[in-house]
Design a protein around this motif. Structure first.
Motif, PDB file in Angstrom:
ATOM      1  N   ARG A 103       0.825  -1.202   0.000  1.00 20.53           N
ATOM      2  CA  ARG A 103       0.000   0.000   0.000  1.00 20.53           C
ATOM      3  C   ARG A 103       0.865   1.261   0.000  1.00 20.53           C
ATOM      4  NH1 ARG A 103      -3.741   2.063   5.011  1.00 20.53           N
ATOM      5  NH2 ARG A 103      -1.666   2.237   5.908  1.00 20.53           N
ATOM      6  N   GLU A 104       1.883   1.268   0.854  1.00 18.34           N
ATOM      7  CA  GLU A 104       2.739   2.448   0.976  1.00 18.34           C
ATOM      8  C   GLU A 104       3.539   2.703  -0.301  1.00 18.34           C
ATOM      9  OE1 GLU A 104       1.532   1.159   4.949  1.00 18.34           O
ATOM     10  OE2 GLU A 104       2.333   0.110   3.193  1.00 18.34           O
ATOM     11  N   THR A 112       1.204   3.865  -3.220  1.00 19.09           N
ATOM     12  CA  THR A 112       0.786   5.254  -3.005  1.00 19.09           C
ATOM     13  C   THR A 112       1.937   6.219  -3.251  1.00 19.09           C
ATOM     14  OG1 THR A 112      -0.816   4.516  -1.333  1.00 19.09           O
ATOM     15  CG2 THR A 112      -0.259   6.854  -1.370  1.00 19.09           C
ATOM     16  N   SER A 165      -4.951   3.307  -3.969  1.00 21.17           N
ATOM     17  CA  SER A 165      -3.932   2.433  -3.376  1.00 21.17           C
ATOM     18  C   SER A 165      -3.932   2.560  -1.853  1.00 21.17           C
ATOM     19  CB  SER A 165      -2.539   2.788  -3.919  1.00 21.17           C
ATOM     20  OG  SER A 165      -2.470   2.563  -5.306  1.00 21.17           O
ATOM     21  N   TRP A 166      -4.040   3.768  -1.352  1.00 14.52           N
ATOM     22  CA  TRP A 166      -3.984   3.989   0.092  1.00 14.52           C
ATOM     23  C   TRP A 166      -5.200   3.405   0.807  1.00 14.52           C
ATOM     24  CZ3 TRP A 166      -0.339   5.064   3.391  1.00 14.52           C
ATOM     25  CH2 TRP A 166      -0.684   5.439   4.702  1.00 14.52           C
TER      26      TRP A 166
END
Length: 455
Positions: free
Chosen positions: A71-72, A75, A177-178
């Motif tokens: 996720r990170e 993003t 995404s986040w």
């Protein structure tokens, strides 16, 4: 919407952004060449820098996702992409534009392999063919609309808005995404292969630089020096690979005939087409004096042909098999390129229509079959590793195709007039696109494939 389709949507948006950046900027290259006072060979680095940055970050993207979280990383990649594409639009010099295009490529290079691996691990077996069809649908839409939109922007506004137009899509991908990605990090991670990464980066960069310089204004020995250095770095990585426990590129996966053949096909079809399309853009705009808008609209014909091809592949892949579809795709694609030899003046519009339609059908069959076939032999962590190889191949095929045929054209231009040099380049490209026909015998028959699945 289920989780796996949320992940797939994020990947498809990222893939869409990547395709846009290849095609929307290409139609603006003649205008950029004039506005920034650089040669045809040099202006190609607007595309090459993006692809090179994207390619060099791909090998370490999977490790970064494991270290910091999918996720990170997804993003952050889109935030970096957004910032760099804004700076591309603000660039006041050619060197500044190339630098920010390289950074933009690094942002895009983090999303694609991570998103593809996450998606393909959620869609297994025959479902992968379905998701591959969605991938190819995006690969059709982007080439269809982005050159036309880019041509309209260039003709009515400024080349800078070609880059600004990416920002809404990258911001949407960052937000999704986040909020949507939820992947557990691995409990342990091997140390990244930094030495291997440096060797791969040096090899790709040197080979690309050598081809870009050869045939241009630089001395031949300088280009040869870069090519020699690139080959040397390739050999050094081969030695390093034998001693490394966790190499950045797992070469053993190339034993898969599905993956290795799909890679070869991608160089011969999408790679060759990228170079042919780039030369066609300069030919149509600079020699036949077509507008950027009209030049971009020919890609709609390509996309229509590729859409027909996607329908053909979706219905016939399991019945015909990859071998027959690959052969059909190459023959039609090369026939389309050869048709461009008949274009001599602005009145030959129907010839261009036929050429782009044939290239679209053949290219769509070949690319869709390669996308479907490439990762079929892999599951789990091997899918991530194979995805790295596949995406490096996919991006480098675009860049090498453009650099190769610019080099060929510049060499031919020393001996022929402009139109003859373009025609000879198209003739050579049509032959190069048929080379993988000799490798297709290595693929299993469809009957053998079913036997392997059932064993």
């Amino acid at each position: 919407m289920t989780y796996r389709y949320k992940v797939a949507l994020i990947f498809l948006i990222g893939f869409f952004i990547d395709c846009i950046n290849i095609f929307i900027s290409a139609v603006a290259l003649p205008t950029l060449s004039a506005a920034l006072h650089v040669s045809t060979s040099d202006v190609a680095w607007v595309a090459n820098a993006y692809i090179l940055g994207l390619t060099l970050i791909i090998p370490v993207s999977t490790w970064l996702a494991g270290r910091f979280g999918s996720r990170e990383i997804l993003t952050a990649s889109m935030i970096l992409f957004t910032a760099s594409v804004w700076m591309c639009g603000l660039a006041d010099s050619f060197n500044e534009l190339v630098i920010w295009r390289f950074v933009q490529g690094m942002g895009g290079g983090l999303l694609i392999p991570v998103g593809q691996a996450l998606t393909f691990n959620l869609f297994k077996g025959e479902q992968r063919a379905k998701i591959s069809t969605l991938v190819m649908a995006v690969a059709l839409i982007a080439p269809a609309i982005s050159p036309t939109i880019g041509g309209i922007i260039v003709d009515s506004s400024s080349w800078r808005w070609v880059f600004y137009s990416n920002i809404p899509f990258s911001l949407i991908a960052a937000l999704l995404s986040w909020f949507w990605i939820n992947e557990a990090r691995p409990t342990s991670l091997p140390r990244p292969d930094i030495k291997g990464l440096l060797l791969v980066s040096a090899a790709l960069g040197s080979l690309l630089m050598g081809m870009s310089l050869y045939g241009g204004d630089a001395p031949a020995w300088v280009a040869a020096l870069f090519v020699t250095a690139g080959v040397t770095f390739v050999l050094l990585y081969g030695l390093h690979y034998r001693r490394c426990k966790n190499p950045i590129i797992e070469l053993s996966l190339l034993k898969s005939k599905k993956l290795s053949t799909s890679i070869f096909i991608y160089y011969a079809i999408p790679g060759v087409f990228t170079g042919v399309n780039l030369m066609s853009i300069f030919f149509l705009q600079n020699t036949l004096h077509f507008s950027a808008r009209l030049t971009g609209m020919f890609m709609i014909l390509y996309a229509i042909g590729a859409f027909i091809a996607m329908l053909i592949c979706g219905r016939t892949y399991n019945r015909m098999g990859a071998k027959r579809l690959f052969a059909l795709g190459m023959l039609l694609h090369s026939a389309g390129i050869a048709t461009l030899l008949l274009v001599n003046d602005p009145s030959d519009l129907w010839v261009i229509v036929i050429a782009y339609s044939l290239m679209g059908i053949g290219g769509g069959i070949g690319a869709n079959t390669a996308q479907t076939t490439s990762l079929m032999d892999f599951e789990g962590n091997d899918t991530h590793k194979a995805s790295v190889i596949w995406n490096i191949n996919r991006q480098m095929s675009f860049s090498i195709g453009a650099a190769l045929f610019l080099m060929v054209f510049n060499l031919l231009l020393k001996h022929f007039d402009t139109t003859q040099a373009y025609h000879a380049t198209f003739a050579i490209a049509s032959l190069v696109g048929l080379f993988p026909l000799f490798q297709l015998s290595q693929l299993n028959t469809q009957k053998d494939c079913h036997a392997q699945r059932n064993s």
